[in-house]
Design an enzyme around this catalytic site. Structure first.
Site: not given
Ligand code: URA
Length: 448
Positions: A88, A167, A174, A189, A193
């Site tokens: 990620h 989220d 956000r 966040s 996930k």
């Molecule tokens: N990626 C995400 O999934 N959440 C964030 O807050 C920032 C980057």
């Protein structure tokens, strides 16, 4: 706190505002109620803004993450054989690494269950980019996800409404309320996930620089350490890299154009008619792949991982995996064999320099916002995207420029105001007479 008498939303927000530590129960009750739609957006946003200003303790961050995981279902990937490692990024401009990396790591023997996001703030999202491929389905059932992982080794999906719904709610708010750049909110966040998706390992690419949410290395290090500690508590093995985001990654910015660049890297062939290079994109992808392979114990160390990744790019197996994955997710794999389709646009204009010198500064955040203005990203929750618009950067930090050289090729449409785009892009590429070296791409190769 008396569990029989939960805090009201205003009391909860007030505690956060006044920096009084919230308990696990208080956080859980707020998150569950928010994800069920029982708390209005203005109160959720007030909580997000209070958190943005006052931060959270480590326990609050870990409890927020846990509650966000528990707001939805968790995938059981025990039927997927082999080590499962995801990657990620915290978000950048031109960051298309995941699209190459998922198939590449799968070609090296890993299982890659990748749950990716849409654009956030000024940054682009992997799912929006993949949706430039006709037919591509980002939402798969749990059964399809498991099947594709077993058959092919990688799948890139978006968060379904059942995964970490808290989220989904917080992320969308956000995105439009200037509450993104906050370590506890980013940590919860991302990890909610990833924990819910069922991965064993996670490699984080934390972007640092003017185009990133973390502008300074010290903040990025703190985010890396928080992510590692919270992930460890949930049994996820996390590795982190810090990489530079003072300029776009690769040469393409814009959804379909970035797919074009990915095809070029995956095919390992020079396709673009301008001779543009993806050296930085390739280098970062290979490094992150090596980290994933090491985390999944496919290789013993990073240098073995690098060798394997390079060989799988060169022998065409990553390209084959990519086409298989796209096809399995409903995408038109034939279109990938005709990559020019991804850079066809109603109007293409070259922006040329009137000065000579060297590129010493770029403004990736401005570039990201300009793309949104052209329709390539969103200003409102759920707005449609125009996939074809975007830019090819001919010059990057450290490049020499002669008067008349093309700086950027702009791919627009009938609505594009090219004069305005030219004016803005020229202000986003600073050309100076004295040379300044390009910044280092990988700032920390493995944060401990
Ligand atoms: N990626 C995400 O999934 N959440 C964030 O807050 C920032 C980057």
């Amino acid at each position: 706190m008396n569990p029989l008498q939960p805090l009201s939303a205003p009391e909860f927000i007030q505690k956060k505002r006044d920096e009084i530590e919230l308990s696990a129960d208080e956080i859980s009750q707020f998150v569950q109620a928010a994800s069920k739609g029982e708390i209005p957006d203005y109160q959720i946003t007030a909580f997000l803004m209070a958190t943005y200003f006052t931060g959270m303790t480590f326990d609050e961050t870990a409890n927020l993450t846990k509650s966000m995981v528990e707001s939805g279902e968790r995938y059981d990937l025990s039927k997927v054989k082999g080590a499962k490692v995801d990657k990620h990024s915290t978000g950048g401009i031109g960051d298309k690494v995941s699209i190459i990396l998922g198939p590449l790591a799968a070609a090296c023997g890993l299982k890659v269950p990748m749950m990716a996001g849409r654009g956030l703030g000024h940054t682009g999202g992997t799912i929006d980019k993949l949706e430039a491929i006709p037919g591509y389905r980002a939402v798969l059932s749990k059964e399809e996800f498991v099947q594709i992982l077993n058959d092919i080794g990688c799948a890139i999906i978006s968060q379904s409404e059942h995964i970490a719904p808290a989220d989904r709610k917080f992320y969308a708010l956000r995105d439009v309320t200037a509450t993104i750049e906050c370590i506890p909110l980013i940590t919860s966040s991302i990890l909610s996930k990833k924990i819910a998706e069922g991965t064993n390992g996670l490699v984080m690419d934390i972007k640092v620089g003017s185009g990133a949410f973390m502008k300074r290395k010290t903040e990025a290090m703190q985010l890396a350490k928080t992510l590692r500690a919270v992930a460890k508590k949930s049994g996820v093995e996390l590795r982190a890299t810090l990489s530079n985001m003072d300029q776009p990654l690769g040469y393409a910015v814009g959804n379909a154009l970035e797919i074009y660049e990915c095809i070029e890297v995956l095919k390992n062939e020079k396709l673009n008619p301008y001779g543009l290079s993806s050296v930085d994109l390739k280098e970062l992808t290979i490094h992150l792949c090596a980290q994933m392979l090491e985390a999944g114990k496919v290789v013993k160390n990073l240098s073995e991982g690098r060798k394997l990744a390079i060989s799988r790019l060169q022998d065409g197996s990553a390209w084959t995996k990519f086409k298989q994955m796209i096809q399995a997710q409903g995408g038109d794999a034939e279109s990938l064999e005709e990559p020019w389709r991804y850079m066809k646009s109603a109007k293409v204009v070259e922006i040329r320099s009137t000065k000579k010198g060297y590129v010493t500064e770029m403004n990736p955040e401005g570039i990201g916002r300009l793309l949104i203005q052209l329709g390539g990203g969103r200003n409102q929750v759920g707005a449609p995207i125009e996939h074809e618009v975007g830019f090819f950067f001919h010059k990057k930090l450290g490049s020499q420029v002669k008067a008349g050289d093309t700086l950027v090729t702009v791919f627009g449409n009938a609505k594009t105001n090219f004069e305005n785009v030219e004016r803005l892009l020229k202000s986003y590429l600073k050309i100076s007479t004295s040379k300044k070296a390009a910044p280092k791409l990988i700032l920390e190769a493995n944060v401990r």
